[in-house]
Design a protein around this motif. Structure first.
Motif, PDB file in Angstrom:
ATOM      1  N   ASP A 102       0.814  -1.220   0.000  1.00 16.62           N
ATOM      2  CA  ASP A 102       0.000   0.000   0.000  1.00 16.62           C
ATOM      3  C   ASP A 102       0.847   1.269   0.000  1.00 16.62           C
ATOM      4  OD1 ASP A 102       1.011   0.083   2.541  1.00 16.62           O
ATOM      5  OD2 ASP A 102      -0.924   0.130   3.576  1.00 16.62           O
ATOM      6  N   PRO A 119       1.720  -1.773  -7.260  1.00 17.47           N
ATOM      7  CA  PRO A 119       0.818  -0.677  -7.643  1.00 17.47           C
ATOM      8  C   PRO A 119      -0.376  -0.567  -6.709  1.00 17.47           C
ATOM      9  CG  PRO A 119       1.470  -1.942  -9.577  1.00 17.47           C
ATOM     10  CD  PRO A 119       1.959  -2.706  -8.380  1.00 17.47           C
ATOM     11  N   ALA A 120      -0.813   0.665  -6.498  1.00 16.11           N
ATOM     12  CA  ALA A 120      -1.879   0.922  -5.524  1.00 16.11           C
ATOM     13  C   ALA A 120      -3.229   0.374  -5.960  1.00 16.11           C
ATOM     14  CB  ALA A 120      -1.979   2.421  -5.254  1.00 16.11           C
ATOM     15  N   ASP A 121      -3.441   0.171  -7.272  1.00 11.61           N
ATOM     16  CA  ASP A 121      -4.774  -0.242  -7.716  1.00 11.61           C
ATOM     17  C   ASP A 121      -5.081  -1.710  -7.427  1.00 11.61           C
ATOM     18  OD1 ASP A 121      -3.205  -1.582  -9.552  1.00 11.61           O
ATOM     19  OD2 ASP A 121      -3.779  -0.311 -11.249  1.00 11.61           O
ATOM     20  N   ALA A 122      -4.064  -2.470  -7.021  1.00 11.07           N
ATOM     21  CA  ALA A 122      -4.217  -3.894  -6.684  1.00 11.07           C
ATOM     22  C   ALA A 122      -4.721  -4.736  -7.850  1.00 11.07           C
ATOM     23  CB  ALA A 122      -5.138  -4.071  -5.468  1.00 11.07           C
ATOM     24  N   ASP A 123      -4.674  -4.193  -9.049  1.00 10.52           N
ATOM     25  CA  ASP A 123      -5.078  -4.953 -10.236  1.00 10.52           C
ATOM     26  C   ASP A 123      -3.848  -5.659 -10.794  1.00 10.52           C
ATOM     27  OD1 ASP A 123      -6.612  -5.958 -12.258  1.00 10.52           O
ATOM     28  OD2 ASP A 123      -6.484  -4.153 -13.498  1.00 10.52           O
ATOM     29  N   TRP A 124      -3.316  -6.583  -9.978  1.00  7.39           N
ATOM     30  CA  TRP A 124      -2.035  -7.187 -10.304  1.00  7.39           C
ATOM     31  C   TRP A 124      -2.237  -8.442 -11.158  1.00  7.39           C
ATOM     32  CZ3 TRP A 124      -1.464  -7.396  -4.364  1.00  7.39           C
ATOM     33  CH2 TRP A 124      -1.356  -6.093  -3.864  1.00  7.39           C
ATOM     34  N   THR A 128       2.426  -7.726 -14.487  1.00 13.83           N
ATOM     35  CA  THR A 128       2.754  -6.503 -13.744  1.00 13.83           C
ATOM     36  C   THR A 128       4.250  -6.515 -13.437  1.00 13.83           C
ATOM     37  OG1 THR A 128       0.554  -6.458 -12.723  1.00 13.83           O
ATOM     38  CG2 THR A 128       2.298  -5.178 -11.644  1.00 13.83           C
TER      39      THR A 128
END
Length: 659
Positions: A102, A119-124, A128
């Protein structure tokens, strides 16, 4: 398919990755786990444990054997004792792979290692770049390499530093490594001689110990109060032993989830040793463990392996306390030989008592105080010989009467409170709090200072290791004019509870009563620095400034005071001294209109300072008729100095037993 779907694999195969995370971050941790497993990497995390698995044993084994310890740092995990422990072991083994999920930087002690920030969006996904770097770093560990984390070509790594070479360390016992076996206490290998003979031979003043709040594992639920109170009971038992100097609850609990090292905590609490640990409930069984740590070296001196049924909790606590005394002093424990002084062997009664204690400590309102009383009554119903519950019932009855009771109910309520305290003493004659409660009831409830003297002396003799008893005893001695005894007791309380604002407020009151207002102000400021919500801070400083003759500062403090009675009383006096008699009379009129017959002691203070001797003595008589608890201050209150030579004042202090 993730390892989560195959719990039967637990403990049967070597996993490449040990995944360390905070429970609050489990959804993100699951994403990382799945991505690593999709890359063909075997991952272990504690969610894979079966209900019957030996939690700490399996965890320790996985932590020691994994090629890589992937630590997921976050705002929550950065202050988690568990994650710190696991990260430390990964670091010491040269297996650490730190990841920020985070944007939170790793805590102190781990920033010398390069870390990956996801990455902060957690769309890993597997594509990535940061996930690719994580997978590469883990595979390097798997291959036995200890190189820096390397990113894809053209990218800059997040964080700084390199992963250190594996340190050659002796085994470190983490807080997850200890379990109680049966109801017995196990001693680590090689420690029997030191355990039985004592590691240290210094005097009692050298043995300074803090018992930290144990981490309660698992979901809150039935029995959570029992778990939360586990360390507190060990602390209480140790504090009763004259060989030890034990830091008090408030100061020790100030470090809950701060992430401070044992050395840092020891320095702030001025102790040499820390007891820390964890506890959880597994059905009808308690599991967990504790470590005694040398605060000067951060070295684990002894681990306590504990496991047992719920109803063995008292035996477990006593064994830990006795073991610590034996280890540190070489002497047989003298605090627990007769069992839990004042305690119970009934788990349900203990749980009710802890619930009542929490309500009492919250001090929210009349409803919470009466709810606390109901819990103490329940504890007594479950165990009529529970001395601590009787004592706390007595204190609560007195508190409720002082704060909310009608004058006509006072005698009955205080008699009932005193009877509860006497019952506690009859059950447990060596239980200090029973005497302390009786002294409190006589002094502030019955306004019988002479009657309070004997129980307070007994409470002090039995409770020299209890900061709360010491500070209350100190203020009692101050009110009867024994300044030297009061100062000695409060100094010891400060050493035991250096982060408790209330102790420093008492120290300020003692200095003020001793006619040392200049010494009182720094104590009040220390208290306020620890707790900016400290009750009546501005009022206390206002009285000290007024006594020093600093009228402008006194007025400023009284104006800032939030409690109406204290605010108006102080302003009525200081405005008169400033020559603003009309303003002084306005404040006094407003005070009387609002308070009626409830604040006669304050009316006596104002009249005494205004030079109205007859009115001041009449107000003291009215305060006595109402048994106004403010009268406990009468003997040392500088605001009543103009009355001291009068027959009415002498009669007032004489009937209370001051002379």
């Amino acid at each position: 398919m993730s390892g989560l779907d195959h719990p039967e694999q637990v403990g049967t195969a070597k996993d490449t990755v040990f995944l360390s995370y905070s429970r609050d971050d489990q959804p993100l941790a699951r994403k990382v786990l799945d991505l690593l497993q999709d890359a063909g990497i075997s991952v272990w995390w504690d969610a894979m444990l079966e209900g019957g698995a030996r939690y700490h044993t399996v965890t320790e084994d996985k932590l020691e054997t994994a090629d890589a310890v992937v630590v997921l740092w976050s705002k929550v995990s950065a202050v988690s004792h568990w994650v710190h422990d696991e990260a430390t072991r990964g670091r010491d083994r040269g297996a650490l792979v730190p990841v920020s999920i985070d944007g939170t930087e790793p805590p102190l002690g781990f920033r010398q290692f390069q870390w990956i920030t996801l990455p902060a969006d957690a769309d890993w996904t597997a594509d990535t770049p940061e996930i690719e770097r994580l997978i590469k770093a883990v595979k390097l560990k798997q291959d036995g390499e200890r190189s820096a984390l390397a990113g894809p070509a053209g990218t800059e790594p997040s964080g700084t530093g390199t992963i250190a070479a594996p340190a050659k360390t002796s085994p470190v016992i983490s807080r997850r490594a200890a379990i109680l076996g049966g109801a017995a206490l196990a001693v680590g290998a090689g420690g029997v001689a030191a355990w039985s003979g004592g590691l240290f031979t210094g005097g009692a003043t050298d043995i300074k110990l803090a018992v930290m709040p144990f981490s309660v594992m698992g979901e809150p639920g039935e029995g959570s109060y029992l778990l939360e109170g586990f360390a507190a009971e060990i602390r209480s038992q140790l504090a009763r032993n004259p060989l030890l100097h034990v830091a008090a609850k408030t100061s020790s609990n100030a470090f809950r989830d701060t992430g401070d090292t044992a050395g840092a905590i020891s320095g702030k609490l001025n102790v040499n040793y820390l007891l820390t640990g964890d506890i959880r409930r597994e059905g009808d069984t308690l599991a967990g463990g504790a470590e005694l740590i040398d605060g000067n070296t951060d070295r684990v001196l002894r681990e306590f392996e504990i496991k047992g049924p719920i109803d063995s909790v008292f035996a477990i606590q006593s064994q830990i306390a006795a073991g610590i005394v034996t280890l540190l002093s070489g002497a047989d424990d003298r605090s627990t030989a007769d069992g839990l002084s004042g305690g119970t062997q009934n788990v349900a009664a203990y749980d009710a008592f802890l619930r009542g204690q929490e309500l009492y400590d919250s001090g929210t309102d009349e409803a919470s105080d009466r709810a606390a009383l109901a819990k103490f009554n329940e504890a007594i119903r479950l165990d009529p010989d529970y001395a601590a519950a009787h004592a706390k019932r007595g204190r609560t009855l007195a508190l409720i009467q002082n704060l909310y009771g009608a004058p006509r109910e006072r005698d009955g309520a205080m008699n009932a409170a005193a009877e509860a305290a006497r019952r506690a003493i009859a059950i447990a004659p060596d239980f200090a709090d029973g005497y302390a409660v009786l002294g409190f009831i006589f002094a502030t409830g019955k306004l019988d200072v002479a009657g309070a003297l004997t129980p307070w002396k007994q409470a002090y003799e039995l409770g020299k290791g209890d900061a709360d008893i010491l500070s209350r005893y100190a203020i009692f001695r101050s009110r009867i004019g024994d300044d030297s005894e009061a100062k000695a007791a409060i100094a010891l309380a400060e050493s035991l509870d250096p982060l408790n604002a209330r102790v420093f407020r008492y120290a300020g009151n003692i200095a003020y009563n001793s006619r040392e207002p200049g010494a009182a102000i720094p104590e009040y400021e220390k208290a306020y620095g620890l707790n900016e919500g400290l009750s009546s801070y501005h009022n206390l400083v206002g009285w000290a400034r007024l006594t020093l003759g600093d009228l402008a500062s006194a007025k400023t403090n009284f104006e800032a005071e939030t409690r109406y009675v204290f605010k108006k009383t102080g302003l009525a006096i200081v405005e008169d001294k400033l020559g603003n008699r009309a303003e002084a009379e306005r404040h006094f009129a407003e005070l009387r209109e609002r308070q009626g017959d409830k604040s006669n002691y304050q009316y006596a203070q104002v009249h005494a300072q205004w030079g109205n001797e007859a009115e001041a003595l009449a107000a003291l008589e009215a305060a006595w008729a109402a048994r106004d608890a403010g009268l406990v201050q009468i003997y040392r209150d500088p605001m009543l100095d103009p009355l001291r030579g009068t027959e009415g004042y002498q009669r007032a202090v004489g009937r209370m037993g001051f002379e």
